[in-house]
Scaffold this active site. Structure first.
Site, PDB file in Angstrom:
ATOM      1  N   TRP A  93       0.866  -1.140  -0.052  1.00 42.13           N
ATOM      2  CA  TRP A  93      -0.021   0.019   0.052  1.00 42.13           C
ATOM      3  C   TRP A  93       0.949   1.189  -0.039  1.00 42.13           C
ATOM      4  O   TRP A  93       0.435   2.332  -0.659  1.00 42.13           O
ATOM      5  CB  TRP A  93      -0.935  -0.182   1.090  1.00 42.13           C
ATOM      6  N   ASP A 139      -1.855   6.809   6.240  1.00 41.39           N
ATOM      7  CA  ASP A 139      -2.834   5.906   5.861  1.00 41.39           C
ATOM      8  C   ASP A 139      -3.091   5.004   6.981  1.00 41.39           C
ATOM      9  O   ASP A 139      -2.517   3.978   7.422  1.00 41.39           O
ATOM     10  CB  ASP A 139      -2.260   4.967   4.789  1.00 41.39           C
ATOM     11  N   LYS A 168     -12.756  -1.871   7.221  1.00 35.09           N
ATOM     12  CA  LYS A 168     -12.326  -2.612   8.493  1.00 35.09           C
ATOM     13  C   LYS A 168     -12.984  -2.224   9.569  1.00 35.09           C
ATOM     14  O   LYS A 168     -14.044  -2.932   9.825  1.00 35.09           O
ATOM     15  CB  LYS A 168     -10.484  -2.468   8.385  1.00 35.09           C
TER      16      LYS A 168
END
Ligand SMILES: Cc1ncc(COP(=O)(O)O)c(C=O)c1O
Length: 355
Positions: free
Chosen positions: A100, A167, A191
């Site tokens: 990511w 992030d 999530k």
């Protein structure tokens, strides 16, 4: 009952599913489904307001920060961050801790100069780099707090005068963060926030408006802040279920309380990984993630059989990401510790048969 260890979209509380399903039939006694109600209806504006108020309350967001719901996932933030914050010809510092982070780096390079200050790619991202220098002239420093694929988590953020962008897709709301240490935080909802479709962004207002770039409206944080997350049609259902989930978190005692449960869950599983001769952890012990527990088997030939063994006990979502292999147990907020006990028992029973 399934024990859902999936990495995201992931488990949410059963009571949230029940409330959400009721609202699909009749939202707040309006006689309308949450799926058909106008986002401009006062009943939905109240949902948006409550969701944002809960984020501010649960994370202690200080004055001077805006909280918005966007779409496009965390992946859109990889470029939106750079478009909004990085003037052409200026440099941003990035920490490379996994897939990511790599994607965030690639997108930022489209808009300015990127300086990768440290990377753990030499060992397939199994640790968090430390003792690196963030040049003072960086416009911002970007990091990924939890590396969902590799199972590492930043437990201590670097001290720097450079604005920090993070992030937090896979560990936001799992533990306390001092929001004032960050200038911009983003997280895909799917999530610990709610269902896929929404993205939460928390921004220190004073960092905006300095890129010197004319931005398309949909990619301009200021436009969404001024539009109170309703510049265009927001993902109504995702925001609604996120609000329900944040109410649930508040009823559990908030982030400080859930953090204790998350520590307990992670400890139970890591203790078994370290104790059981069949298994081994894949990451540096001090950087172990509490949300994404990655492990492999000493004998890889047994992995297929173990996966089947866990599935027979209703544990799902344990197969590791294709980049990391082995297994990954995601222990998000809504996963009860009893599910971790079921997995640990499966590891013990499998070991009894195979040692
Ligand atoms: C840490 C992290 N960042 C970014 C992403 C990408 O999120 P999205 O699919 O919302 O774009 C993920 C997805 O799992 C993630 O775990």
């Amino acid at each position: 009952m399934k024990h859902n260890f999936g990495a995201g979209p992931c488990i949410l509380p059963q009571e949230v599913f029940k409330q959400a399903s009721q609202a699909v039939l009749n939202f707040n006694d309006t006689g309308l489904s949450i799926l058909e109600i106008s986002h401009r209806a006062p009943e939905f504006i109240a949902v948006m307001d409550e969701a944002i108020a809960l984020i501010k309350e649960l994370l202690n967001v200080p004055v001077g920060y805006s909280v918005i719901f966007l779409q496009g996932g965390a992946s859109l933030q990889f470029c939106m961050v750079a478009m909004n914050l990085l003037p052409e010809g200026k440099k941003a510092a990035y920490l490379e801790t996994g897939v990511w982070a790599k994607k965030a780096i690639a997108e930022a390079k489209l808009f300015g100069e990127v300086n990768v200050v440290a990377s753990s790619k030499d060992t397939n991202f199994n640790y968090i780099p430390k003792n690196y220098t963030i040049p003072e002239d960086s416009v911002y420093f970007h990091c990924t707090s939890n590396n969902t694929i590799y199972g590492t988590e930043i437990h201590e953020f670097p001290k720097t005068s450079v604005p920090v962008v993070c992030d937090m897709s896979s560990d936001i709301f799992s533990k306390e963060f001092n929001i004032a240490d960050f200038d911009l935080i983003y997280a895909g909802a799917q999530k610990n926030i709610g269902p896929a479709g929404a993205t939460v962004v928390i921004i220190k207002d004073e960092i905006l408006g300095k890129s010197g770039r004319v931005l398309p409206s949909m990619l301009d944080y200021k436009v969404h802040i001024e539009g109170e997350s309703m510049f265009n049609t927001p993902p109504v259902f995702s925001v609604f279920v996120s609000m329900l989930n944040l109410r649930w978190l508040k009823s559990k005692g908030g982030v400080a309380e859930i953090a204790k449960e998350n520590v307990a869950k992670a400890n139970v599983l890591y203790n078994e990984i370290d104790r059981n001769p069949l298994f081994k952890g894949t990451t540096a012990v001090e950087d172990r993630s509490r949300m994404s527990v990655c492990f492999v088997m000493e004998n890889p030939d047994l992995e297929k059989a173990f996966l089947k063994f866990t599935e027979d006990r209703d544990c799902i979502g344990l197969k590791g990401h294709r980049n990391a292999g082995g297994f990954r147990a995601s222990l998000y907020n809504a996963l009860p510790i009893t599910s971790v006990y079921v997995l640990v028992e499966a590891m013990q029973d499998f070991a009894e048969k195979n040692v």
